[in-house]
Enzyme design. Structure first.
Site, mmCIF file in Angstrom:
data_model
loop_
_atom_site.group_PDB
_atom_site.id
_atom_site.type_symbol
_atom_site.label_atom_id
_atom_site.label_comp_id
_atom_site.label_asym_id
_atom_site.label_seq_id
_atom_site.Cartn_x
_atom_site.Cartn_y
_atom_site.Cartn_z
ATOM 1 N N LEU A 101 7.314 64.299 -58.988
ATOM 2 C CA LEU A 101 6.989 65.257 -57.811
ATOM 3 C C LEU A 101 5.549 65.384 -57.811
ATOM 4 O O LEU A 101 4.680 65.340 -58.633
ATOM 5 C CB LEU A 101 7.453 66.623 -58.256
ATOM 6 C CG LEU A 101 7.303 67.813 -57.432
ATOM 7 C CD1 LEU A 101 7.869 67.517 -56.312
ATOM 8 C CD2 LEU A 101 7.620 68.981 -58.362
ATOM 9 N N HIS B 108 2.398 89.647 -57.525
ATOM 10 C CA HIS B 108 1.705 88.159 -57.553
ATOM 11 C C HIS B 108 2.492 87.432 -58.953
ATOM 12 O O HIS B 108 2.575 86.174 -58.846
ATOM 13 C CB HIS B 108 0.396 88.273 -57.210
ATOM 14 C CG HIS B 108 0.157 88.687 -55.838
ATOM 15 N ND1 HIS B 108 0.684 88.177 -54.679
ATOM 16 C CD2 HIS B 108 -0.711 89.782 -55.372
ATOM 17 C CE1 HIS B 108 0.083 88.912 -53.738
ATOM 18 N NE2 HIS B 108 -0.870 89.628 -54.234
ATOM 19 N N ASP C 161 6.124 84.375 -49.282
ATOM 20 C CA ASP C 161 5.754 85.637 -48.665
ATOM 21 C C ASP C 161 6.511 86.741 -49.362
ATOM 22 O O ASP C 161 7.869 86.471 -49.577
ATOM 23 C CB ASP C 161 6.080 85.510 -47.419
ATOM 24 C CG ASP C 161 4.982 86.866 -46.609
ATOM 25 O OD1 ASP C 161 4.003 87.453 -47.345
ATOM 26 O OD2 ASP C 161 5.338 86.944 -45.415
HETATM 27 C C1 IPE Z 1 0.736 83.829 -45.965
HETATM 28 O O1 IPE Z 1 1.033 85.036 -45.989
HETATM 29 C C2 IPE Z 1 -0.145 83.363 -46.788
HETATM 30 C C3 IPE Z 1 0.413 83.043 -48.246
HETATM 31 C C4 IPE Z 1 1.601 83.138 -48.550
HETATM 32 C C5 IPE Z 1 -0.629 82.484 -49.273
HETATM 33 P P1 IPE Z 1 0.359 86.323 -45.491
HETATM 34 O O2 IPE Z 1 1.507 87.520 -46.045
HETATM 35 O O3 IPE Z 1 -0.958 86.235 -45.875
HETATM 36 O O4 IPE Z 1 0.624 85.961 -44.010
HETATM 37 P P2 IPE Z 1 0.290 87.038 -42.651
HETATM 38 O O5 IPE Z 1 -1.076 87.507 -42.970
HETATM 39 O O6 IPE Z 1 1.477 88.254 -43.268
HETATM 40 O O7 IPE Z 1 0.882 86.359 -41.703
HETATM 41 C C1 IPE Z 2 2.482 86.448 -50.531
HETATM 42 O O1 IPE Z 2 2.940 87.617 -50.669
HETATM 43 C C2 IPE Z 2 1.484 85.934 -51.183
HETATM 44 C C3 IPE Z 2 -0.219 86.173 -50.816
HETATM 45 C C4 IPE Z 2 -0.396 86.248 -49.758
HETATM 46 C C5 IPE Z 2 -1.086 85.694 -51.720
HETATM 47 P P1 IPE Z 2 1.977 88.956 -49.774
HETATM 48 O O2 IPE Z 2 1.043 89.522 -50.715
HETATM 49 O O3 IPE Z 2 1.770 88.529 -48.466
HETATM 50 O O4 IPE Z 2 3.310 89.784 -49.825
HETATM 51 P P2 IPE Z 2 3.553 90.868 -48.714
HETATM 52 O O5 IPE Z 2 3.942 90.307 -47.316
HETATM 53 O O6 IPE Z 2 2.591 91.808 -48.281
HETATM 54 O O7 IPE Z 2 4.864 91.575 -49.025
HETATM 55 MG MG MG Z 3 2.722 88.584 -46.762
#
Ligand code: IPE
Ligand code: IPE
Ligand code: MG
Length: 605
Positions: A477, A385, A368
């Site tokens: 792995l 990303h 995240d």
């Molecule tokens: C969880 O992250 C999903 C992934 C890392 C793919 P999110 O950023 O979507 O989660 P929430 O919505 O903040 O809980």
């Molecule tokens: C995690 O990073 C990746 C996905 C959920 C696809 P985020 O895109 O959720 O990043 P933040 O949480 O907005 O910083």
């Molecule tokens: Mg996020």
């Protein structure tokens, strides 16, 4: 008049007949059941499979048994294969097994170059190391059985009687072959013990309170009896005795069906043998085998005669100028690309030295913070990303370096569809580019995708499935990437599959327990998570792996995912080693780390 199998197959050259005769004899001596079962097949297929079977046995014998160190034995097997390749070039051989193979290669365009990689997979056997867990036992066998099945299927298909029809069917056949292998390991137990060789995983022994040494001493105790019982049960489950072979090809239904029937009788024999199993190998009398197989043979022979089965020719003599490329293994198992070691970290950092008992088996990561990282750098979210994917590559390298067996990462959740369509497209584009990029797939990793296809672009789904297919023989792995994944959706899929099995009568609803449910999860082999790590500062699990994480150690770190590299993974793992896992037990002053129970121990009802 009784026509010989050679005449039926159009083999008239007496020397070639002799060569095939030797192959059949070898198969009969080593695997009498295999030889029996092959007789339910058309003559050409029987002979083709005998030649292949004898080749596998030769290589296996040269690697596995005989004098000398493991390296010497492996060298001998390799020299035999070199001789085979040279014989194929020349078009003849002085060795009967190789002569039959030369004929098979030329008549059916068999890719003989696929034999060597198969041998490379067998060579681990040479070390005669007992596998630690059932998981390792399976992971060792599958990469050998898959290509063996692929080779047999190639020959059978060329002769108009294919063994498999779909990837799912191949998997089911491999499962059965694992079951047959286990039956062999049981019936040949005494012989293996004679060679100081324990083939059953230590996990199975330990679960009954035994060590390999206990087994080698051959004392029949309640613990040994229990080991026989639990292993027999496992073999029986792998053989799926109650599953109708409806969507199988006719060839595999008769061939594997015959095998399965014999194996079930052998398992009964194991159960009744008691201490005798430690004294000498168990064999099924010839008459018993014939009684079991004759009805199938008669029925199959009639059907082969009546069916519009288009026979290929095993008798075709002309050596083709250009043989097919060695794509045989790729069809069912793996492309023959070399496996590369992970590149070292640019800082020169090396992983901490941890032993197997300290290392978590399964680390799962919620990656995240991509969006916030991009904002901090005044970049569009898409760039976050992209940078996140780079971080994942480095973490995968670190996982390989430290020897982690399972890494699962959360890439796109079912809830992430709630983002703008531009961001969803950006995320999926990054995934697509990474799936297309060969870099990651040159490493020794088995790639798995967890999630549902609904809503994902078709080419992406195909790309993911292709990567799964071509890496499934890898053993170091297991990298599971969760894309369009939701934990509750996964549980609903398991419930649906279980309900279908109950309606079909394969599962009794009153006997459903947590093991049954676990076995219907889309990835039933994924072990429980030991360490669940989320980056980006949030402290929640966001619908990630609810079933597998119930006893996971949780680890939350503030850095955004694109700023992470393998050193953070090693740090997370080091933190984990300092945790005390109790699984409901009470803490004692002398406690250090309590080893994680195996998946099935945790799931006791
Ligand atoms: C969880 O992250 C999903 C992934 C890392 C793919 P999110 O950023 O979507 O989660 P929430 O919505 O903040 O809980
Ligand atoms: C995690 O990073 C990746 C996905 C959920 C696809 P985020 O895109 O959720 O990043 P933040 O949480 O907005 O910083
Ligand atoms: Mg996020």
């Amino acid at each position: 008049m009784i026509t010989s199998v050679y005449a039926k197959a159009g083999i008239h050259d007496p020397r070639l007949r002799d060569a095939f005769r030797v192959c059949r004899r070898l198969a009969r001596q080593r695997y009498p059941h295999l030889a029996d079962c092959m007789r339910v097949l058309p003559a050409e297929v029987t002979l083709g499979m005998s030649a292949l079977g004898a080749t596998f046995m030769r290589i296996d014998d040269l690697t596995d048994y005989g004098a000398g160190s493991a390296e010497e034995r492996i060298r001998r097997a390799s020299a035999w294969i070199t001789a085979l390749e040279e014989d194929v070039e020349r078009g003849d051989s002085t060795d009967p097994v190789r002569k039959a193979m030369v004929h098979l290669t030329h008549a059916l365009d068999f890719p003989v170059d696929s034999i060597r990689p198969l041998n490379e997979r067998m060579t681990r056997d040479a070390a005669r190391a007992a596998p630690g867990t059932w998981q390792e036992w399976t992971q060792y066998q599958r990469p050998i059985l898959g290509p063996c099945l692929a080779a047999l299927d190639w020959v059978a298909s060329r002769l108009g009687a294919p063994l498999t029809i779909s990837a799912g069917h191949t998997e089911a056949m491999i499962d059965m072959m694992l079951g047959l292998q286990l039956v062999d390991d049981l019936t040949d137990l005494a012989e293996d013990l004679d060679n100081d060789y324990v083939k059953l995983p230590l996990e199975a022994l330990n679960a009954c309170g035994l060590t390999a040494q206990n087994l080698l001493e051959r004392r029949w105790t309640p613990a040994t009896a229990q080991l026989m019982r639990s292993t027999t049960e496992r073999a029986r489950a792998l053989l799926h005795p109650d599953e109708p072979a409806i969507d199988w090809t006719f060839t595999s239904a008769v061939f594997m069906g015959a095998f399965r029937r014999l194996a079930m009788v052998q398992l009964r024999q194991v159960e009744e043998a008691g201490a005798a199993i430690l004294a000498q190998p168990l064999t099924l009398p010839y008459a018993t085998r014939q009684r079991i197989l004759l009805p199938t043979r008669a029925k199959a022979a009639l059907i082969w005669k009546l069916s519009p089965f288009t026979r290929g020719a095993l008798s075709a003599p002309a050596p083709p100028q250009h043989r097919a490329p060695a794509d045989l293994l790729a069809r069912h198992s793996a492309p023959l690309i070399p496996v590369l070691p992970p590149p070292p970290h640019s800082s020169g950092a090396r992983p901490p030295a941890l032993n197997d008992t300290q290392l978590p088996r399964h680390v799962a990561i919620i990656m995240d913070g991509n969006g916030r990282w991009a904002a901090d750098h005044a970049l569009p979210r898409a760039e976050g990303h992209r940078a996140g994917a780079e971080a994942l590559h480095d973490v995968v390298h670190g996982a390989l370096e430290i020897g982690l067996p399972y890494l699962t990462v959360y890439t796109f959740s079912t809830e992430n569809w709630n983002r703008s369509s531009a961001e969803v497209k950006a995320i999926l584009d990054v995934v697509r580019d990474n799936v297309a990029d060969q870099k990651l797939f040159d490493l020794d990793l088995r790639f798995c995708w967890s999630g549902v296809p609904d809503g994902l672009p078709k080419d992406l789904v195909e790309g993911l499935q292709e990567r799964e297919r071509t890496t499934r023989h890898r053993t170091k792995l297991t990298l599971t990437v969760c894309i369009n994944y939701g934990g509750r959706s996964e549980l609903a899929i398991a419930a649906q599959s279980l309900a279908q099995a109950a309606v079909a009568g394969r599962v009794n609803p009153v006997s459903i327990n947590q093991h049954t449910l676990a076995s219907h999860l889309p990835l039933p082999d994924l072990p429980d998570v030991d360490l669940l790590w989320r980056t980006g500062g949030e402290q929640r699990t966001s619908n990630f792996l609810p079933w597998q994480s119930i006893y996971a150690e949780l680890h939350f770190t503030p850095a955004h995912w694109p700023d992470i590299d393998r050193r953070d993974l090693w740090q997370a793992i080091t933190t984990y080693t300092q945790r005390q896992r109790r699984y409901g037990t009470a803490r004692t002053e002398t406690d250090t780390q309590i080893p994680a129970p195996r998946k099935n121990e945790l799931h006791t009802t």
